[in-house]
Enzyme design. Structure first.
Site, PDB file in Angstrom:
ATOM      1  N   ASP A   3      45.068  -1.456  33.653  1.00 11.41           N
ATOM      2  CA  ASP A   3      45.905  -1.252  34.835  1.00 11.41           C
ATOM      3  C   ASP A   3      47.261  -0.711  34.403  1.00 11.41           C
ATOM      4  OD1 ASP A   3      45.552  -2.644  37.897  1.00 11.41           O
ATOM      5  OD2 ASP A   3      47.562  -1.982  37.353  1.00 11.41           O
ATOM      6  N   ASP A  62      47.139   4.276  31.919  1.00 11.20           N
ATOM      7  CA  ASP A  62      47.120   5.153  33.093  1.00 11.20           C
ATOM      8  C   ASP A  62      45.837   5.966  33.033  1.00 11.20           C
ATOM      9  OD1 ASP A  62      47.499   7.135  35.015  1.00 11.20           O
ATOM     10  OD2 ASP A  62      49.596   7.488  34.479  1.00 11.20           O
ATOM     11  N   VAL A  63      45.006   5.902  34.098  1.00 13.93           N
ATOM     12  CA  VAL A  63      43.719   6.602  34.056  1.00 13.93           C
ATOM     13  C   VAL A  63      43.861   8.118  34.077  1.00 13.93           C
ATOM     14  CG1 VAL A  63      42.400   4.699  35.050  1.00 13.93           C
ATOM     15  CG2 VAL A  63      43.415   6.429  36.575  1.00 13.93           C
ATOM     16  N   ASN A  70      37.397   1.125  39.196  1.00 13.66           N
ATOM     17  CA  ASN A  70      37.972   0.790  40.499  1.00 13.66           C
ATOM     18  C   ASN A  70      39.338   1.408  40.746  1.00 13.66           C
ATOM     19  OD1 ASN A  70      38.435  -1.164  42.929  1.00 13.66           O
ATOM     20  ND2 ASN A  70      40.134  -1.606  41.538  1.00 13.66           N
ATOM     21  N   TYR A  80      41.914  11.889  50.914  1.00 13.66           N
ATOM     22  CA  TYR A  80      41.264  10.671  50.436  1.00 13.66           C
ATOM     23  C   TYR A  80      39.750  10.775  50.589  1.00 13.66           C
ATOM     24  CZ  TYR A  80      40.127   5.722  49.956  1.00 13.66           C
ATOM     25  OH  TYR A  80      39.596   4.530  49.549  1.00 13.66           O
ATOM     26  N   LYS A 104      36.767  10.635  47.668  1.00 10.40           N
ATOM     27  CA  LYS A 104      35.700   9.635  47.650  1.00 10.40           C
ATOM     28  C   LYS A 104      34.327  10.280  47.840  1.00 10.40           C
ATOM     29  CE  LYS A 104      38.197   6.072  46.744  1.00 10.40           C
ATOM     30  NZ  LYS A 104      38.038   5.359  45.462  1.00 10.40           N
ATOM     31  N   THR A 141      43.983  -5.163  51.445  1.00  8.91           N
ATOM     32  CA  THR A 141      44.549  -5.057  50.105  1.00  8.91           C
ATOM     33  C   THR A 141      46.049  -4.798  50.189  1.00  8.91           C
ATOM     34  OG1 THR A 141      44.163  -2.678  50.028  1.00  8.91           O
ATOM     35  CG2 THR A 141      42.383  -4.105  49.210  1.00  8.91           C
TER      36      THR A 141
END
Length: 262
Positions: free
Chosen positions: A40, A56-57, A83, A153, A157, A188
């Site tokens: 994370d 960091d992805v 995720n 978004y 996805k 969330t």
């Protein structure tokens, strides 16, 4: 989920695992006996007992180092839960090319980078524990249903859904299952921030809940339960599947609630 230790002896890496869905997944895996690492940007919120790794992805070298560290410290890698992601609001007119590039980099390429570096570890684990090795990715109902003000978004996805199917085909004969979960609107921190920007947060929360036939937001723990099922040895014959946890958004078409006449 307490009392079931079907992940005993297995290790898992959860990206974006320090808050929201990811934290719920990491906690559920720990409760089922897994050794868990959390990748994370700020791993301080990771559940107690998880190994927190800051990365960091969008940084390929950082992801490689984080995945390798997790595999070493956990004694291998059997489960990847990809995720980490970000949201975006607006129509195709509302976001710049730079914003499209940023969101796609996090939501799609972030999963690509993580899987790329996890696959060598997962292959080794699959040879030792057939049926126990998997990748589960967090997709969204936005991949399969047209939602207003979610163009960017939804596109990201939709790519995750297609990526999941392609990866499942590529790696099934290596003993690596690949699936995704398609949550509806989940309660969330991101949704909390979104509601905080609304003119009437209470009314906006009610509207988000009402668009799901169950009439409420999905909880992070409910999504985590679906992820844990897909990652568990109990789903050894499940691959290339998108599991909706959406309060009925995708499949149900209810009549409008009739207002009683006075």
């Amino acid at each position: 989920m307490t009392g079931t230790q079907d992940f005993d002896g297995l290790s898992a890496l959860v990206t974006g695992g320090a808050s929201g869905i990811g934290a719920a997944v990491a906690a559920a895996l720990l409760a089922r006996g897994a050794r868990v690492a959390v990748l994370d940007l700020d791993p301080k919120g990771a559940p107690e007992g998880a190994l927190g790794i800051e990365a960091d992805v969008t940084d390929d070298e950082a992801v490689r180092n984080a995945v390798d560290r997790a595999a070493v410290e956990l004694g291998g890698l059997h489960t990847l839960v990809s995720n980490a992601g970000t949201g975006s609001i607006g129509t195709v007119e509302d976001n710049t090319d730079a914003e499209w590039a940023r969101v796609l980099d996090i939501n799609v390429l972030g999963m690509v980078r993580t899987a790329r570096h996890a696959l060598p570890h997962l292959r080794r684990a699959a040879a030792e524990r057939p049926g126990a090795v998997s990748i589960t990715q967090t997709c969204s109902i936005a991949a399969t249903a047209g939602l207003p003000q979610r163009a960017l978004y939804s596109a990201s996805k939709g790519a995750v859904l297609s990526l999941t199917l392609a990866m499942a085909a590529d790696h099934v004969r290596e003993g690596i299952r690949v699936n995704c979960v398609n949550p509806g609107t989940v309660d969330t921190p991101w949704i909390g921030r979104l509601l905080g920007q609304a003119e009437d947060p209470v009314a906006e929360r009610a509207a988000l809940g009402a668009r799901q036939p169950l009439g409420r937001l999905v909880s992070a723990e409910e999504v985590a339960a679906a992820v844990v099922y897909l990652a568990s040895p109990a789903s050894a014959s499940v691959t290339g599947t998108a599991l909706a946890v959406d309060g009925g958004m995708q499949g149900l078409r209810l009549r409008p609630v009739e207002v009683p006449r006075g």
